[in-house]
Design a protein around this motif. Structure first.
Motif, mmCIF file in Angstrom:
data_model
loop_
_atom_site.group_PDB
_atom_site.id
_atom_site.type_symbol
_atom_site.label_atom_id
_atom_site.label_comp_id
_atom_site.label_asym_id
_atom_site.label_seq_id
_atom_site.Cartn_x
_atom_site.Cartn_y
_atom_site.Cartn_z
ATOM 1 N N GLN A 294 53.332 52.289 39.502
ATOM 2 C CA GLN A 294 53.906 51.072 38.932
ATOM 3 C C GLN A 294 53.227 50.726 37.606
ATOM 4 O O GLN A 294 52.582 49.675 37.489
ATOM 5 N N PRO A 295 53.348 51.561 36.617
ATOM 6 C CA PRO A 295 52.639 51.326 35.356
ATOM 7 C C PRO A 295 53.071 50.048 34.641
ATOM 8 O O PRO A 295 52.273 49.445 33.932
ATOM 9 N N LYS A 296 54.319 49.615 34.825
ATOM 10 C CA LYS A 296 54.800 48.422 34.121
ATOM 11 C C LYS A 296 53.937 47.204 34.423
ATOM 12 O O LYS A 296 53.697 46.379 33.550
ATOM 13 N N PHE A 297 53.466 47.080 35.660
ATOM 14 C CA PHE A 297 52.612 45.946 36.026
ATOM 15 C C PHE A 297 51.376 45.915 35.139
ATOM 16 O O PHE A 297 51.027 44.896 34.564
ATOM 17 N N TYR A 298 50.723 47.041 35.014
ATOM 18 C CA TYR A 298 49.468 47.112 34.263
ATOM 19 C C TYR A 298 49.706 47.004 32.761
ATOM 20 O O TYR A 298 48.920 46.384 32.046
ATOM 21 N N LEU A 299 50.793 47.586 32.288
ATOM 22 C CA LEU A 299 51.092 47.533 30.858
ATOM 23 C C LEU A 299 51.320 46.089 30.401
ATOM 24 O O LEU A 299 50.960 45.730 29.282
ATOM 25 N N ARG A 300 51.883 45.264 31.271
ATOM 26 C CA ARG A 300 52.165 43.874 30.919
ATOM 27 C C ARG A 300 50.906 43.023 30.799
ATOM 28 O O ARG A 300 50.929 41.985 30.152
ATOM 29 N N ILE A 301 49.825 43.434 31.442
ATOM 30 C CA ILE A 301 48.634 42.580 31.428
ATOM 31 C C ILE A 301 47.528 43.114 30.513
ATOM 32 O O ILE A 301 46.466 42.505 30.427
ATOM 33 N N ILE A 302 47.798 44.211 29.829
ATOM 34 C CA ILE A 302 46.826 44.707 28.845
ATOM 35 C C ILE A 302 47.008 43.872 27.577
ATOM 36 O O ILE A 302 48.113 43.813 27.033
ATOM 37 N N PRO A 303 45.961 43.209 27.120
ATOM 38 C CA PRO A 303 46.084 42.353 25.935
ATOM 39 C C PRO A 303 46.605 43.134 24.727
ATOM 40 O O PRO A 303 46.297 44.318 24.551
ATOM 41 N N PRO A 304 47.403 42.466 23.875
ATOM 42 C CA PRO A 304 48.020 43.151 22.737
ATOM 43 C C PRO A 304 47.018 43.668 21.703
ATOM 44 O O PRO A 304 47.370 44.519 20.895
ATOM 45 N N PHE B 144 38.172 43.075 32.815
ATOM 46 C CA PHE B 144 38.201 41.609 32.932
ATOM 47 C C PHE B 144 39.089 40.951 31.869
ATOM 48 O O PHE B 144 39.804 39.994 32.191
ATOM 49 N N PRO B 145 39.092 41.422 30.619
ATOM 50 C CA PRO B 145 40.000 40.806 29.635
ATOM 51 C C PRO B 145 41.473 40.844 30.057
ATOM 52 O O PRO B 145 42.232 39.937 29.739
ATOM 53 N N ALA B 146 41.876 41.883 30.777
ATOM 54 C CA ALA B 146 43.259 41.947 31.258
ATOM 55 C C ALA B 146 43.529 40.837 32.261
ATOM 56 O O ALA B 146 44.620 40.253 32.279
ATOM 57 N N ASN B 147 42.539 40.514 33.084
ATOM 58 C CA ASN B 147 42.718 39.430 34.050
ATOM 59 C C ASN B 147 42.841 38.086 33.341
ATOM 60 O O ASN B 147 43.660 37.242 33.727
ATOM 61 N N ILE B 148 42.043 37.896 32.307
ATOM 62 C CA ILE B 148 42.125 36.654 31.529
ATOM 63 C C ILE B 148 43.475 36.573 30.816
ATOM 64 O O ILE B 148 44.136 35.530 30.831
ATOM 65 N N TYR B 149 43.896 37.672 30.211
ATOM 66 C CA TYR B 149 45.189 37.707 29.525
ATOM 67 C C TYR B 149 46.329 37.424 30.501
ATOM 68 O O TYR B 149 47.260 36.678 30.175
ATOM 69 N N HIS B 150 46.266 37.987 31.678
ATOM 70 C CA HIS B 150 47.281 37.765 32.706
ATOM 71 C C HIS B 150 47.382 36.271 33.015
ATOM 72 O O HIS B 150 48.487 35.727 33.134
ATOM 73 N N LEU B 151 46.249 35.600 33.124
ATOM 74 C CA LEU B 151 46.232 34.161 33.366
ATOM 75 C C LEU B 151 46.782 33.403 32.160
ATOM 76 O O LEU B 151 47.616 32.501 32.310
ATOM 77 N N GLN B 152 46.333 33.758 30.967
ATOM 78 C CA GLN B 152 46.792 33.076 29.753
ATOM 79 C C GLN B 152 48.307 33.193 29.581
ATOM 80 O O GLN B 152 48.947 32.275 29.079
#
Length: 107
Positions: free
Chosen positions: A15-25, A68-76
């Motif tokens: 399910q790469p789409k899940f992870y791709l969406r939460i990687i900060p730009p 961890f930045p991906a988790n913060i981005y996901h929240l933001q």
């Protein structure tokens, strides 16, 4: 612990789409980052059940800090278009500390 990271690592490829969406730009080549982090989780999961367990646990600690930045981005991004309750995203942040502590027990 090994099973958790093995499943998570495999999921990066299933399910790469899940992870791709939460990687900060700010990060370029999101597909490569997803593949590398998934492969790292798989390799480290296997390492946890070998004599290299301590090294694998340190690798997991570094990986948890790195993502961890991906988790913060996901929240933001309020779930980045996914139907994830905001409280789950908030809970995920301190959960990283619990996962780091858990990995540290294997060092």
């Amino acid at each position: 612990m090994s099973t958790l990271y093995l499943a998570a690592g495999i999921n990066h490829f299933v399910q790469p789409k899940f992870y791709l969406r939460i990687i900060p730009p700010i990060f370029k080549n999101k597909e490569r980052i997803n593949q590398l982090s998934g492969a790292a989780e798989i390799i480290l999961a296997i390492g946890l059940i070998t004599p290299l367990q301590s090294y694998a646990a340190w690798g997991i600690i570094l990986l948890l800090i790195t993502v961890f930045p991906a988790n913060i981005y996901h929240l933001q991004q309020k779930g980045a278009g996914m139907k994830v309750p905001i409280w789950v995203l908030w809970l995920r942040l301190p959960l990283q500390l619990v996962l780091i502590w858990w990995a540290y027990l294997y060092t």
